[in-house]
Enzyme design. Structure first.
Site, PDB file in Angstrom:
ATOM      1  N   LYS A  53       0.855  -1.271  -0.049  1.00  0.00           N
ATOM      2  CA  LYS A  53       0.000  -0.041  -0.129  1.00  0.00           C
ATOM      3  C   LYS A  53       0.877   1.307   0.081  1.00  0.00           C
ATOM      4  O   LYS A  53       0.574   2.068  -0.872  1.00  0.00           O
ATOM      5  CB  LYS A  53      -0.896  -0.107   1.333  1.00  0.00           C
ATOM      6  CG  LYS A  53      -2.036  -0.950   0.986  1.00  0.00           C
ATOM      7  CD  LYS A  53      -2.730  -1.371   2.182  1.00  0.00           C
ATOM      8  CE  LYS A  53      -3.858  -2.336   2.123  1.00  0.00           C
ATOM      9  NZ  LYS A  53      -4.624  -2.704   3.314  1.00  0.00           N
ATOM     10  N   GLN A  97      -4.897  -1.759   9.637  1.00  0.00           N
ATOM     11  CA  GLN A  97      -4.949  -3.183   8.900  1.00  0.00           C
ATOM     12  C   GLN A  97      -5.293  -4.026   9.832  1.00  0.00           C
ATOM     13  O   GLN A  97      -4.875  -4.064  11.069  1.00  0.00           O
ATOM     14  CB  GLN A  97      -3.227  -3.264   8.558  1.00  0.00           C
ATOM     15  CG  GLN A  97      -3.178  -4.450   7.781  1.00  0.00           C
ATOM     16  CD  GLN A  97      -3.669  -4.503   6.324  1.00  0.00           C
ATOM     17  OE1 GLN A  97      -3.810  -3.515   5.674  1.00  0.00           O
ATOM     18  NE2 GLN A  97      -4.114  -5.875   5.784  1.00  0.00           N
ATOM     19  N   ASP A 120     -10.519   2.811   4.192  1.00  0.00           N
ATOM     20  CA  ASP A 120     -11.184   1.421   3.769  1.00  0.00           C
ATOM     21  C   ASP A 120     -12.523   1.149   3.429  1.00  0.00           C
ATOM     22  O   ASP A 120     -13.137   0.213   3.092  1.00  0.00           O
ATOM     23  CB  ASP A 120     -10.611   0.366   4.761  1.00  0.00           C
ATOM     24  CG  ASP A 120      -9.456  -0.205   4.728  1.00  0.00           C
ATOM     25  OD1 ASP A 120      -9.144  -0.509   3.567  1.00  0.00           O
ATOM     26  OD2 ASP A 120      -8.771  -0.599   5.782  1.00  0.00           O
TER      27      ASP A 120
HETATM   28  N1  GUN Z   1      -6.983  -7.107   5.852  1.00  0.00           N
HETATM   29  C1  GUN Z   1      -7.390  -7.826   5.055  1.00  0.00           C
HETATM   30  N2  GUN Z   1      -8.014  -6.824   3.996  1.00  0.00           N
HETATM   31  C2  GUN Z   1      -7.864  -5.827   4.487  1.00  0.00           C
HETATM   32  C3  GUN Z   1      -8.290  -4.451   3.966  1.00  0.00           C
HETATM   33  O1  GUN Z   1      -8.845  -4.175   2.858  1.00  0.00           O
HETATM   34  N3  GUN Z   1      -8.231  -3.605   4.636  1.00  0.00           N
HETATM   35  C4  GUN Z   1      -7.584  -3.671   5.987  1.00  0.00           C
HETATM   36  N4  GUN Z   1      -7.406  -2.556   6.795  1.00  0.00           N
HETATM   37  N5  GUN Z   1      -7.227  -4.732   6.526  1.00  0.00           N
HETATM   38  C5  GUN Z   1      -7.295  -5.693   5.868  1.00  0.00           C
END
Ligand code: GUN
Length: 289
Positions: A53, A97, A120
């Site tokens: 990311k 996350q 998100d």
């Molecule tokens: N864990 C697995 N997929 C995601 C996501 O798209 N965002 C976040 N914050 N955590 C995750």
């Protein structure tokens, strides 16, 4: 012959579009979008996701900030950090996350994020807006899936779509997006308690597999000509790779692909699209300032 849905390629196209918009913002002397990511602990998959990311942000010209905490961090300290980011005018969007250590409530954390900075799209306010079709931040993976389907010109209107899995971050929201006006699919959500699950999946024109169970979808569950979107990314040890592991999807690709019209690979399918969704949400947030 089946066609591969190349998420990496589509994500690169979208990143070029976003980079163009960032360059324009810079020329106009406007604010450069800034995404922050909070990573708690050292879960291997989460480390990889967050590193990617941050890399994506650099690629499109965003600012990014990675904030790390050890897995022993208390919920209170994490909530304080979230409040700090909520109030920091330089941060346009941020994510925490998931998964988080068991002693921290994920729901509490998600609800603490200012919905205007919720890159998100997980906050109940943004989920609510999505459900009633108001503009807002769409959850990253479902938005990525829908964008892939659109950009490949795959017809969804009136199609039988079976979503396997009912998680808050993928299965449930993607089922809502696909049934909305414009997508117009007939959606069935199946999950661990569904009876005769194979009998339902075999009727699908479009399968979205999001259960996190490696190679769950087998050849005999898939109708000829189906479109298969694989959201699974389970890490399994593999001594032949440099990292010592490989990512395995929810679909048994080798046996299923020959029956499909379109199929996503793992890796290189949905994953890169999830990441560009975050960039999209952050760009929208930055432009609102
Ligand atoms: N864990 C697995 N997929 C995601 C996501 O798209 N965002 C976040 N914050 N955590 C995750």
């Amino acid at each position: 012959m089946y066609k591969i849905i190349d998420g990496k390629k589509v994500a690169s196209e979208i990143k070029r579009e976003i980079a163009g918009e960032v360059a324009k913002l810079k020329r106009e002397g406007k604010k450069i979008p800034h995404l922050a990511a909070i990573l708690v602990g050292n879960n291997g998959s989460s480390e990889t996701y967050v590193a990617n990311k941050v890399k994506d942000c650099e690629e499109v010209g965003f600012k990014s900030t990675l904030i790390r905490f050890g897995s022993e961090i208390t919920e209170t300290v994490l909530l304080e950090k979230i409040e700090e980011l909520n109030n920091d005018p330089d941060i346009d969007g941020f994510i925490v996350q998931l998964p988080l250590p068991a002693h921290i409530s994920e729901n509490k954390v998600i609800e603490a994020i200012d919905p205007r900075k919720d890159a998100d799209g997980f906050h109940p306010v943004n989920i609510g807006k999505m459900v009633i079709g108001l503009p807002g931040y769409l959850p990253a993976t479902p938005y990525g899936i829908v964008e892939l389907i659109r950009r490949y010109g795959i017809k969804t209107s009136g199609k039988n779509c079976v979503v396997i899995g009912r998680s808050n971050i993928v299965g449930r929201p993607v089922s809502i997006l696909l049934s909305q006006k414009g997508m117009d699919a007939t959606v069935t959500v199946v999950h661990s308690r569904t009876k005769n699950i194979e009998d339902i999946i075999i009727c699908a024109d479009i399968i979205i597999a999001a259960i996190g169970s490696p190679a769950f979808v087998k050849e005999d569950m898939v109708k000829n000509g189906a479109v298969v979107i694989d959201v699974g990314t389970t890490r399994v040890p593999d001594p032949r790779t440099k990292s010592g592991f490989k990512l395995v999807g929810d679909v048994d690709f080798e046996s299923v692909a020959p029956k499909c019209s379109y199929i996503t690979p793992v890796p290189g399918g949905v994953g890169p699209m999830t990441r560009v969704s975050l960039l999209r949400n952050t760009l929208i947030a930055a432009k609102k300032d």
